[in-house]
Scaffold this active site. Structure first.
Site, short mmCIF file in Angstrom:
data_model
loop_
_atom_site.label_atom_id
_atom_site.label_comp_id
_atom_site.label_asym_id
_atom_site.label_seq_id
_atom_site.Cartn_x
_atom_site.Cartn_y
_atom_site.Cartn_z
CE LYS A 1 21.61 -15.76 -14.76
NZ LYS A 1 21.27 -15.46 -16.20
CG PHE B 1 24.35 -22.72 -17.61
CD1 PHE B 1 23.80 -23.23 -18.54
CD2 PHE B 1 24.74 -21.40 -17.38
CE1 PHE B 1 23.96 -22.40 -19.76
CE2 PHE B 1 24.89 -20.60 -18.57
CZ PHE B 1 24.47 -21.08 -19.61
CG ASP C 1 27.98 -19.92 -10.63
OD1 ASP C 1 26.95 -18.84 -10.58
OD2 ASP C 1 27.95 -20.31 -11.92
C1 PLP Z 1 24.51 -20.21 -12.51
C2 PLP Z 1 25.04 -19.42 -13.72
N1 PLP Z 1 26.34 -19.13 -13.61
C3 PLP Z 1 26.90 -18.32 -14.46
C4 PLP Z 1 26.03 -17.75 -15.69
C5 PLP Z 1 26.58 -16.71 -16.79
O1 PLP Z 1 26.07 -15.66 -16.62
P1 PLP Z 1 26.26 -14.67 -17.89
O2 PLP Z 1 25.01 -14.87 -18.75
O3 PLP Z 1 25.70 -13.26 -16.89
O4 PLP Z 1 27.51 -14.62 -18.54
C6 PLP Z 1 24.80 -18.06 -15.75
C7 PLP Z 1 23.68 -17.64 -16.64
O5 PLP Z 1 22.73 -18.03 -16.91
C8 PLP Z 1 24.16 -18.98 -14.55
O6 PLP Z 1 22.94 -19.09 -14.48
#
Ligand code: PLP
Length: 423
Positions: free
Chosen positions: A230, A115, A201
């Site tokens: 986050k 994700f 990520d």
């Molecule tokens: C691992 C990961 N990367 C990227 C994102 C995307 O972040 P955002 O919702 O702040 O755009 C998320 C969102 O849940 C995530 O869990």
């Protein structure tokens, strides 16, 4: 979950109806420092009262420099430059562009079931059809490989078509997948060998969620770029950051002429920067990383002990306070029949009924993983107490016990599903 919350503090949520809920989801890893930490609120208020240049765009943003320096120091290795964003997805978009600019290659490689966010670029790095369907052609040149499979990674990287391999060090939505200790080190080594950037990520795993500032630190990694978001906001002001090497940064901002080719209006706004600095203060001064490690061990041990007798429990796994309880199909026929009926209604139904029961009957907020419906999350704020962990474990045990009896657990939910279908 249709309740209105009047007040949220630490790991607890208080509803208008007078209920007190325990948060074991943390807004998908936003509330590492807990809800509404007074020190972070005070810092944001102070910044507002200062009446300074918040988003002037034409000044030297001192707070952004200060936060960038703190992040770079905590991250270590080659991560000496920082680009600020307003979300995790925007951070992943940034990483895609910078990787392409640096390598002059277009391809992007990712791990299946990842994700990375729901903007077009980030979504192009996600294999699950649920998220992609209906949104047309995404970025060309993107390709997924199985998480943990070094042979597959090597074969694809060897084509030298890929600018980067983007990977979560612990896959969260894929079902809290903690890789073998060697996997990420070897993946990094393969990237270096074939001229691709190694990009982590850490939007969920970063900010001490797994016990260390970055999950990369558990594995001795030295990535070219890391995306965090986050928890960096302290749950108050949206903010993300892409940490990168000087070489990667220079390949985009290589001249005065190109100083603005990548930018974001809200990126370095002083409220977000102040919230980020205050959040780091809280996480460091309260030693929440060490606490995440200790509490994570207690949580996993207690869950394993409490859930050992139950056949539908496959595994309890995790790192620090990013944990999952994995459920599998029952063997007993008397449970197998309703299990299949649930699956027929929706593959996520079993997990959602567990979630609903925990919420309604025990005042616990959690969720199943977005790309792995059989895994229940256990990711409380890092300041969670031993008593709160014991309360969560007892609640999960009771719900799991009810699910192992034919009857009410299954019939109530099937009744609800039937009513929903008719409605
Ligand atoms: C691992 C990961 N990367 C990227 C994102 C995307 O972040 P955002 O919702 O702040 O755009 C998320 C969102 O849940 C995530 O869990």
């Amino acid at each position: 979950m249709n309740v209105s919350y009047e007040r949220c503090a630490g790991a607890e949520l208080f509803t208008a109806g007078g209920r007190r809920m325990l948060d074991f989801l943390s807004g998908y890893c936003v509330y590492n420092a807990g809800h509404n930490h007074p020190a972070i609120i005070a810092a944001v208020k102070e910044e507002l009262d200062r009446s300074g240049p918040t988003m002037l765009q034409s000044h030297v943003p001192h707070l952004a420099a200060e936060l960038a320096q703190r992040l770079a120091q905590l991250a270590g290795g080659r991560l000496s430059r920082v680009f600020f964003t307003s979300s995790g997805s925007e951070g992943v978009e940034t990483a895609i562009k910078f990787a392409r600019a640096h390598t002059r290659r277009d391809g992007m490689l990712y791990a299946n079931h990842a994700f990375h966010g729901l903007t077009c670029g980030a979504l192009s790095l996600m294999s699950d059809e649920y998220w992609r369907e209906g949104f047309g052609e995404l970025l060309p040149g993107t390709q997924g490989v199985p998480f943990g499979d070094l042979d597959a990674l090597k074969t694809v990287l060897a084509t030298k078509r890929f600018a980067a391999f983007v990977v979560e060090p612990v896959q969260a939505e894929a079902g809290i997948q903690v890789p073998d200790a060697e996997y990420l080190r070897q993946a990094q080594e393969l990237c270096r060998r074939y001229g691709s950037l190694f990009v982590l990520d850490e939007v969920q795993t970063g900010m001490f969620r797994t016990g260390r500032f970055l999950a990369a630190h558990h594995f001795g990694l030295d990535p070219d770029m890391v995306v965090v978001a986050k928890a960096l906001s302290g749950g108050l002001v949206p903010v993300g950051a892409v940490l990168m090497s000087e070489a990667v940064s220079d390949s985009v901002f290589k001249s005065l002429k190109r100083a603005f080719v990548h930018a974001s209006t809200f990126g370095e706004n002083s409220l977000a920067m102040r919230a980020g600095l205050a959040t780091l203060d809280v996480l460091e001064h309260q030693r929440l990383g060490e606490r995440a490690t200790r509490m994570g061990e207690i949580l996993r041990k207690q869950l394993r002990d409490a859930l050992a007798p139950f056949e539908m429990i496959e595994e309890v796994r995790g790192l620090g306070l990013l944990n999952g309880i994995s459920f599998g199909a029952p063997r007993q026929v008397r449970l197998r029949v309703p299990w299949e009926a649930f699956r027929h209604v929706h593959p996520a139904m079993f997990g959602q009924v567990i979630v609903m029961r925990l919420f309604r009957d025990f005042g616990i907020l959690t969720q199943i993983c977005g790309n792995s419906f059989g895994v229940l999350k256990a990711a409380p704020p890092l300041l969670v107490s031993e008593e709160q962990i014991a309360e969560f474990v007892a609640a999960v045990r009771q719900v799991v016990e009810i699910a192992h009896r034919p009857g009410e657990f299954w019939s109530e939910a099937l009744g609800m599903a039937r009513r929903a279908a008719i409605g």
